[in-house]
Design a protein around this motif. Structure first.
Motif, PDB file in Angstrom:
ATOM      1  N   LYS A 406       0.841  -1.190   0.000  1.00 45.68           N
ATOM      2  CA  LYS A 406       0.000   0.000   0.000  1.00 45.68           C
ATOM      3  C   LYS A 406       0.880   1.245   0.000  1.00 45.68           C
ATOM      4  N   ASN A 407       1.921   1.176   0.819  1.00 39.09           N
ATOM      5  CA  ASN A 407       2.858   2.328   0.885  1.00 39.09           C
ATOM      6  C   ASN A 407       3.526   2.588  -0.469  1.00 39.09           C
ATOM      7  N   GLU A 408       3.911   1.534  -1.190  1.00 37.45           N
ATOM      8  CA  GLU A 408       4.543   1.690  -2.508  1.00 37.45           C
ATOM      9  C   GLU A 408       3.609   2.415  -3.461  1.00 37.45           C
ATOM     10  N   VAL A 409       2.328   2.012  -3.449  1.00 38.44           N
ATOM     11  CA  VAL A 409       1.334   2.660  -4.316  1.00 38.44           C
ATOM     12  C   VAL A 409       1.244   4.125  -3.971  1.00 38.44           C
ATOM     13  N   ILE A 410       1.189   4.377  -2.639  1.00 39.99           N
ATOM     14  CA  ILE A 410       1.077   5.762  -2.181  1.00 39.99           C
ATOM     15  C   ILE A 410       2.322   6.555  -2.594  1.00 39.99           C
ATOM     16  N   GLU A 411       3.516   5.945  -2.453  1.00 47.08           N
ATOM     17  CA  GLU A 411       4.767   6.643  -2.831  1.00 47.08           C
ATOM     18  C   GLU A 411       4.774   6.980  -4.310  1.00 47.08           C
ATOM     19  N   LYS A 412       4.339   6.012  -5.130  1.00 50.83           N
ATOM     20  CA  LYS A 412       4.250   6.274  -6.558  1.00 50.83           C
ATOM     21  C   LYS A 412       3.311   7.426  -6.847  1.00 50.83           C
ATOM     22  N   GLU A 413       2.187   7.404  -6.142  1.00 49.73           N
ATOM     23  CA  GLU A 413       1.213   8.465  -6.348  1.00 49.73           C
ATOM     24  C   GLU A 413       1.806   9.807  -5.932  1.00 49.73           C
ATOM     25  N   ILE A 414       2.552   9.768  -4.800  1.00 53.36           N
ATOM     26  CA  ILE A 414       3.206  10.998  -4.327  1.00 53.36           C
ATOM     27  C   ILE A 414       4.209  11.487  -5.375  1.00 53.36           C
ATOM     28  N   ASN A 415       5.037  10.527  -5.896  1.00 58.07           N
ATOM     29  CA  ASN A 415       6.048  10.888  -6.924  1.00 58.07           C
ATOM     30  C   ASN A 415       5.390  11.499  -8.149  1.00 58.07           C
ATOM     31  N   GLU A 416       4.274  10.900  -8.581  1.00 60.22           N
ATOM     32  CA  GLU A 416       3.565  11.409  -9.746  1.00 60.22           C
ATOM     33  C   GLU A 416       3.022  12.798  -9.469  1.00 60.22           C
ATOM     34  N   LEU A 417       2.476  12.923  -8.232  1.00 60.06           N
ATOM     35  CA  LEU A 417       1.951  14.235  -7.846  1.00 60.06           C
ATOM     36  C   LEU A 417       3.076  15.267  -7.793  1.00 60.06           C
ATOM     37  N   GLU A 418       4.235  14.830  -7.268  1.00 57.90           N
ATOM     38  CA  GLU A 418       5.410  15.730  -7.234  1.00 57.90           C
ATOM     39  C   GLU A 418       5.808  16.134  -8.663  1.00 57.90           C
ATOM     40  N   ARG A 419       5.829  15.132  -9.572  1.00 62.62           N
ATOM     41  CA  ARG A 419       6.192  15.416 -10.972  1.00 62.62           C
ATOM     42  C   ARG A 419       5.211  16.394 -11.588  1.00 62.62           C
ATOM     43  N   LEU A 420       3.930  16.147 -11.350  1.00 63.23           N
ATOM     44  CA  LEU A 420       2.893  17.044 -11.868  1.00 63.23           C
ATOM     45  C   LEU A 420       3.041  18.433 -11.264  1.00 63.23           C
TER      46      LEU A 420
END
Length: 683
Positions: A406-420
């Protein structure tokens, strides 16, 4: 007069010294005794040569004594007086090195040591050359009647040579040859002159000069036109250079515009892509989502940390249970061994060493089995506990895994949000860059307008420039061709003028040659007349001398005189008989009479040609004479010839001729079989 001669190593003479006096000097000796060598030595001392050397019958080295001992040098010393002056000439001949000749007057050297210098000086003193000496004074061996033995035609030729008249004949012949050659040359030149005049066009020079004038005017006009054209070319070239500079600047700005446009288009494309990715999401919304996800991630991490602590406790319990199980297994193994050992025991206890009874042994076995059962029970209990704890551990691990996923998914989402978030942040920057580029492009377009470069105008000027250059090249070619033609025309005019000058000069030369031919004809006629007069004069002078000499040489009255008669170009020697009739010598005289005639002729020639010298040398004059003729000749030489000639030398082998001596008499002896040198005995 020749007074002395000394011969050292000369032919067969080792050291011969002779004195001479006035009158007839006679040298008598057998063949090979060295008689003629003395006369050759006199000739060599005076002139550096003698007849057989001059005709190359012998060479000079052969005059040096070779037998009985080979000598390296030969020396001749001759003493004579002339015009009341005493002279001494010395000649040295060497096998190696340079020969020498020295002339002294009263003991003082006046010529030498060069042999040619000495010879020249003697010829000046005596006024007699070797050529004249050998013809008039020195009669070679057996040649006293040389002139009588010749045919009349040959006699004329030899007399002309002797008297020097042959030179006139050669000059006259050369003059006639030259006249004929000049006439042929004149005829050839007249023919050539006529051909040249027929070939030449009187209007040709005028036509060429007219063409040159026209061509010069045309060339002048062309050069002026070309000069103006080159000015236009230079002006056009300056304009083109300016346009090329503008073109270069415009090209640079154009490339700058293209680059800016490409960058703008790239930024536009990037902006479009980024907007699509953001899908209208605002940066603050992205920031809220990031924070929320981070809180979830933080809770997950705390949950994971808690479970991991629980896992640590469980793992400790599992480890401890495993250790206890291991202890029980060890106890079980030890007990099993003890049971086995107890069964094998005979009387003593393995521990206390006391004797064991059967009862004790049995009791021991029972105790051991009981202990074994307890161990099994304990081990089973521990195994169940271990299984429970292990399942609990697995459950905890599974929970940690799920939280991690779950944390990995959240981290990816965070990274994507950071990129955006970054894209959203860059979006404004790229918008700014795009605006800046568009402003820069506008500036570049403004600068391009300011350059004022017009491609069509540039093409127009370039086309005009090329047209001018082409016209210039054409004019240059025309001017060059015109100059070549002008050069050819000028050369033609020069050639025509030179031809006219040559024709004129040739005409003058022909006239000069014709005048020269007339002068040569007069000269040839005069020369022939002079030659005839000189021949008649010389013959008459010789005849006069013979008329005076003959009675003294020949005192008899049967032949009164002797003379030379010229008939049809031939010289006849005639004698005058008692009846006043003239008869040819060849058909009437005896040997002695012929000798008298020959001597008379020889003396007459000598007196005419060498009036001041008074010498005559006769080598073997008795050749072909009988005894009576020899006696007559001997008497003549002694009693009559000295009245005419101051000094006479006679070389002879005939003893009878000793009676001819009125001066010195020498007899030469030599032992030929022993190669001995010549000995001279004086009387």
């Amino acid at each position: 007069m020749i007074k002395t001669i000394k011969l050292e190593n000369w032919k067969t003479h080792y050291n011969t010294e002779l004195d001479f006096s006035k009158g007839t000097n006679v040298i008598v000796g057998k063949m090979g005794s060295g008689k003629s060598s003395i006369m050759d030595a006199i000739s060599f001392a005076l002139y550096g040569t003698f007849p057989t050397l001059a005709t190359r019958k012998v060479n000079l080295e052969e005059t040096i004594m070779a037998k009985p001992n080979k000598q390296e040098t030969a020396k001749i010393t001759l003493g004579f007086d002339y015009n009341d002056k005493e002279y001494s000439v010395e000649r040295i001949v060497k096998r190696k090195g340079i020969n020498e000749g020295t002339l002294r007057e009263a003991g003082k050297i006046i010529a030498g040591p060069k042999t040619t210098e000495t010879t020249k000086k003697i010829e000046e003193i005596l006024e007699v050359s070797y050529e004249l000496f050998s013809r008039a004074i020195y009669s070679e061996q057996n040649q006293i009647d040389f002139f009588l033995k010749l045919s009349p035609a040959q006699r004329k030729e030899k007399f002309d040579e002797l008297l020097g008249l042959d030179k006139y004949e050669k000059v006259r012949t050369n003059s006639v040859t030259l006249t004929n050659r000049l006439k042929r040359t004149i005829d050839d030149r007249k023919k050539f002159l006529h051909e040249q005049k027929n070939k030449s066009d009187p209007n040709e020079l005028e036509n060429y000069e007219k063409r040159i004038s026209e061509k010069e005017k045309t060339l002048n006009d062309k050069e002026k036109e070309n000069s103006e054209l080159e000015k236009h070319i230079n002006e056009k070239e300056k304009i083109l250079k300016q346009l090329e500079e503008k073109e270069k600047e415009n090209k640079f700005l154009k490339e700058l515009e293209i680059q800016s446009k490409a960058k703008t288009e790239a930024l536009t494309e990037q902006l479009k892509t980024n907007r699509e990715k953001l899908k209208g999401t605002k940066p603050e919304e992205l920031e809220g989502k990031i924070k929320e996800n981070k809180k979830i991630l933080d809770r997950g991490e705390k949950e994971t940390e808690k479970i991991e602590k629980e896992i640590g406790i469980i793992e400790g319990k599992v480890s401890k249970i495993k250790e206890e199980i291991a202890v029980q297994n060890n106890l079980l193994n030890s007990n099993s061994k003890s049971v086995s050992d107890a069964q094998k025991l005979d009387s003593d206890c393995p521990i206390c060493k006391r004797p064991l009874s059967e009862h004790d042994k049995k009791k021991l076995e029972e105790e051991l089995k009981e202990e074994e059962e307890k161990i099994h029970e304990k081990t089973k209990e521990l195994s169940l506990h271990l299984e429970k704890e292990t399942k609990d551990l697995e459950k905890r691990d599974e929970e940690v895994g799920k939280i991690g996923e779950k944390n990995e998914v959240i981290e990816k989402e965070i990274n994507e949000l950071e990129r955006l978030k970054e894209i959203a942040s860059e979006l404004s920057e790229k918008e700014k860059q795009k605006n800046d580029l568009e402003k820069e492009m506008e500036k570049v377009r403004e600068m391009m307008k300011k350059t004022g470069f017009d491609e069509k105008e540039h093409e127009k000027h370039e086309k005009e420039f090329l047209g001018l250059k082409e016209k210039n090249a054409e004019l240059r070619t025309e001017i060059s061709s015109g100059k070549e033609l002008l050069k050819e025309l000028t050369e033609s005019v020069k050639r025509i003028k030179e031809t006219e000058h040559q024709i004129k000069a040739l005409g003058i030369q022909i006239k000069e040659n014709e005048r020269t031919t007339e002068k040569l004809a007069i000269f040839t006629s005069a020369l022939k007349s002079t030659q005839g007069e000189l021949r008649n004069m010389m013959v008459e002078t010789v005849n006069q001398a013979m008329e005076e000499i003959w009675p003294r040489i020949y005192p008899y009255k049967d032949f009164l005189n002797v003379k030379i008669i010229v008939e049809d170009g031939s010289y006849e020697v005639m004698v005058k008989q008692r009846n006043e009739q003239w008869a040819r010598v060849e058909g009437i005289l005896s040997g002695g009479e012929r000798s008298s005639a020959a001597i008379t002729l020889r003396i007459a020639i000598s007196l005419v040609l060498t009036q001041n010298l008074g010498w005559i040398i006769l080598d073997e004059p008795t050749h072909n004479l009988d005894i009576n003729a020899v006696k007559e000749l001997s008497d003549t030489m002694r009693n009559h010839l000295p009245e005419l000639i101051e000094q006479i030398f006679i070389i002879t082998h005939d003893k009878e001729m000793e009676n001819a001596a009125s001066g010195k008499l020498y007899s030469l002896e030599r032992e030929k079989e022993k190669d001995a040198p010549t000995k001279a005995l004086g009387f």
